[in-house]
Write a protein that holds these residues in place. Structure first.
Motif, mmCIF file in Angstrom:
data_model
loop_
_atom_site.group_PDB
_atom_site.id
_atom_site.type_symbol
_atom_site.label_atom_id
_atom_site.label_comp_id
_atom_site.label_asym_id
_atom_site.label_seq_id
_atom_site.Cartn_x
_atom_site.Cartn_y
_atom_site.Cartn_z
ATOM 1 N N LYS A 165 0.835 -1.199 0.000
ATOM 2 C CA LYS A 165 0.000 0.000 0.000
ATOM 3 C C LYS A 165 0.873 1.254 0.000
ATOM 4 N N THR A 166 0.276 2.338 -0.432
ATOM 5 C CA THR A 166 0.963 3.626 -0.481
ATOM 6 C C THR A 166 1.626 3.955 0.850
ATOM 7 N N GLY A 167 2.886 4.368 0.795
ATOM 8 C CA GLY A 167 3.602 4.794 1.992
ATOM 9 C C GLY A 167 4.423 3.717 2.660
ATOM 10 N N SER A 168 4.232 2.458 2.269
ATOM 11 C CA SER A 168 5.003 1.373 2.886
ATOM 12 C C SER A 168 6.367 1.240 2.213
ATOM 13 N N SER A 169 7.287 0.574 2.883
ATOM 14 C CA SER A 169 8.641 0.433 2.341
ATOM 15 C C SER A 169 8.667 -0.471 1.111
ATOM 16 N N GLU A 170 7.676 -1.373 0.977
ATOM 17 C CA GLU A 170 7.637 -2.288 -0.174
ATOM 18 C C GLU A 170 6.970 -1.658 -1.398
ATOM 19 N N TYR A 171 6.256 -0.565 -1.194
ATOM 20 C CA TYR A 171 5.486 0.094 -2.259
ATOM 21 C C TYR A 171 6.412 0.660 -3.328
ATOM 22 N N GLY A 172 6.072 0.386 -4.595
ATOM 23 C CA GLY A 172 6.917 0.886 -5.662
ATOM 24 C C GLY A 172 6.287 0.698 -7.030
ATOM 25 N N SER A 173 7.118 0.693 -8.065
ATOM 26 C CA SER A 173 6.640 0.606 -9.447
ATOM 27 C C SER A 173 5.808 -0.643 -9.696
ATOM 28 N N SER A 229 6.213 19.357 -4.331
ATOM 29 C CA SER A 229 7.444 18.901 -4.979
ATOM 30 C C SER A 229 8.412 18.240 -4.002
ATOM 31 N N LEU A 230 8.196 18.436 -2.684
ATOM 32 C CA LEU A 230 9.084 17.850 -1.681
ATOM 33 C C LEU A 230 8.647 16.448 -1.248
ATOM 34 N N ARG A 231 7.512 16.000 -1.740
ATOM 35 C CA ARG A 231 7.078 14.643 -1.439
ATOM 36 C C ARG A 231 7.947 13.625 -2.171
ATOM 37 N N ARG A 232 7.917 12.391 -1.694
ATOM 38 C CA ARG A 232 8.632 11.305 -2.359
ATOM 39 C C ARG A 232 7.630 10.382 -3.050
ATOM 40 N N LYS A 246 14.943 10.402 -3.043
ATOM 41 C CA LYS A 246 14.864 11.735 -3.652
ATOM 42 C C LYS A 246 13.439 12.273 -3.602
ATOM 43 N N THR A 247 13.345 13.589 -3.495
ATOM 44 C CA THR A 247 12.035 14.232 -3.609
ATOM 45 C C THR A 247 11.578 14.140 -5.059
ATOM 46 N N LEU A 248 10.287 14.336 -5.286
ATOM 47 C CA LEU A 248 9.769 14.305 -6.649
ATOM 48 C C LEU A 248 10.464 15.346 -7.528
ATOM 49 N N TRP A 249 10.769 16.491 -6.928
ATOM 50 C CA TRP A 249 11.424 17.561 -7.682
ATOM 51 C C TRP A 249 12.737 17.070 -8.301
ATOM 52 N N ASN A 250 13.507 16.336 -7.531
ATOM 53 C CA ASN A 250 14.787 15.827 -8.041
ATOM 54 C C ASN A 250 14.622 14.535 -8.843
ATOM 55 N N ALA A 251 13.704 13.680 -8.411
ATOM 56 C CA ALA A 251 13.535 12.381 -9.063
ATOM 57 C C ALA A 251 12.989 12.503 -10.486
ATOM 58 N N LEU A 252 12.166 13.535 -10.720
ATOM 59 C CA LEU A 252 11.521 13.678 -12.027
ATOM 60 C C LEU A 252 12.315 14.518 -13.019
ATOM 61 N N LYS A 253 13.415 15.088 -12.595
ATOM 62 C CA LYS A 253 14.217 15.919 -13.509
ATOM 63 C C LYS A 253 14.737 15.158 -14.725
ATOM 64 N N PRO A 254 15.086 13.853 -14.565
ATOM 65 C CA PRO A 254 15.542 13.102 -15.750
ATOM 66 C C PRO A 254 14.500 12.977 -16.863
ATOM 67 N N THR A 262 4.901 8.162 -1.423
ATOM 68 C CA THR A 262 3.737 8.747 -0.754
ATOM 69 C C THR A 262 2.576 9.008 -1.708
ATOM 70 N N LEU A 263 2.805 8.818 -3.015
ATOM 71 C CA LEU A 263 1.766 9.112 -4.005
ATOM 72 C C LEU A 263 0.922 7.888 -4.317
ATOM 73 N N SER A 264 -0.372 8.088 -4.382
ATOM 74 C CA SER A 264 -1.284 7.016 -4.794
ATOM 75 C C SER A 264 -1.260 6.892 -6.316
ATOM 76 N N LEU A 265 -1.854 5.841 -6.822
ATOM 77 C CA LEU A 265 -1.962 5.663 -8.273
ATOM 78 C C LEU A 265 -2.727 6.830 -8.894
ATOM 79 N N GLU A 266 -3.777 7.270 -8.219
ATOM 80 C CA GLU A 266 -4.578 8.388 -8.738
ATOM 81 C C GLU A 266 -3.741 9.660 -8.837
ATOM 82 N N GLU A 267 -2.869 9.899 -7.855
ATOM 83 C CA GLU A 267 -2.019 11.093 -7.894
ATOM 84 C C GLU A 267 -0.990 11.000 -9.006
ATOM 85 N N PHE A 268 -0.439 9.805 -9.204
ATOM 86 C CA PHE A 268 0.487 9.628 -10.324
ATOM 87 C C PHE A 268 -0.230 9.874 -11.649
ATOM 88 N N GLY A 269 -1.491 9.460 -11.714
ATOM 89 C CA GLY A 269 -2.270 9.696 -12.921
ATOM 90 C C GLY A 269 -2.458 11.180 -13.194
#
Length: 281
Positions: A159-167, A258-261, A231-239, A264-271
């Motif tokens: 689930k969102t926010g857990s250490s296992e949560y990812g792509s 932009s300081l979130r990682r 990395k924060t989203l600000w730095n992670a998304l620069k590439p 912490t984002l749900s699928l809906e937020e990524f959308g």
């Protein structure tokens, strides 16, 4: 004769040598076999695709419950064994090949398969690439019931926010509803793997969980967000190459700090974020 004894007899008879690179761990617990079949909800009218049949133990069990089983096996040395162990089953077909290179949509059409489900004791090295590959192919497969390493299963259902949560969590939740079936001890295999396993079922949705402007871009954004988890989203998304102004605008318009990682984002937020990026490209 126990399943363990039968398996050892076949291994010894053919002089089979386990290939560590192919992640070969043969299932020797009938209770777990039944849990896979029950968990997959295999019915008489179903056609099942299996990957990594080993010596055909699960293949035989499934063939007794469904219309057809089509199994994909990469190991040359197992093909001859499978011809003998499965020779009496008219509803089983073995395909000698690499599951990561199989066009499953084409396979389903060529074999005229209906009510298609995937069920497998999946070799560990295949887990993530196979799931990614088959979900992206947009077939008419109804579900995937897989026995995989518990660590990867935990990542899939995270689930969102857990250490296992990812792509992988996001990919699977985008396409599927995921359910735990059972934990599986390392003692249920020959040879014993170093990790525990889990059976999960992934019911593929008729349409993805969210609607986005550009599906490929959504997953590019997700992968970028998790490439460097700290990395924060600000730095992670620069590439992504948007430039500071457009990136700032996309984050603002989607209502995401932009300081979130990424974790912490749900699928809906990524959308929402990928749609705002799409508008600015």
């Amino acid at each position: 004769m126990s399943l363990t004894s039968k398996t050892l007899d076949i291994i010894n008879h053919f002089g089979f040598k386990f290939n560590k690179n192919l992640g070969q761990n043969f299932l020797i617990d009938e209770n777990i076999l039944n849990k896979i079949i029950e968990g997959a909800q295999i019915q008489e009218e179903d056609c099942v695709i299996e990957v990594g049949p080993g010596i055909g133990t699960l293949t035989q069990a499934m063939a007794k419950h469904c219309k057809r089983v089509v199994s994909v096996e990469i190991d040359d040395s197992l093909i001859e064994i499978l011809k003998e162990t499965l020779g009496n089953y008219e509803n089983i077909k073995i395909i000698h090949g690499d599951a990561l290179k199989v066009d499953f949509k084409r396979l389903i059409e060529e074999e005229n398969l209906e009510n298609v489900k995937v069920a497998a004791n999946l070799p560990y090295y295949l887990t993530t690439p196979f799931i990614t590959n088959i979900l992206s192919q947009k077939t008419n497969i109804k579900s995937l019931t897989l026995m995989i390493q518990k660590e990867v299963a935990d990542r899939i259902i995270a689930k969102t926010g857990s250490s296992e949560y990812g792509s992988l969590s996001l990919l699977c939740s985008y396409y599927c509803d995921v359910k735990k079936i059972a934990k599986v001890s390392k003692n249920c295999f020959i040879p014993k793997p170093k990790v525990e396993s889990m059976i999960i079922r992934m019911d593929i949705k008729d349409k993805p969980s969210i609607k986005v402007l550009d599906e490929a871009l959504l997953f590019r954004v997700i992968r970028s967000a998790f490439n460097m988890r700290r990395k924060t989203l600000w730095n992670a998304l620069k590439p992504l190459g948007l430039g500071d102004e457009k990136l700032k605008c996309a984050l603002k318009n989607s209502g995401i700090d932009s300081l979130r990682r990424g974790e912490t984002l749900s699928l809906e937020e990524f959308g929402k974020l990928s749609d705002e990026i799409k508008k600015l490209i």
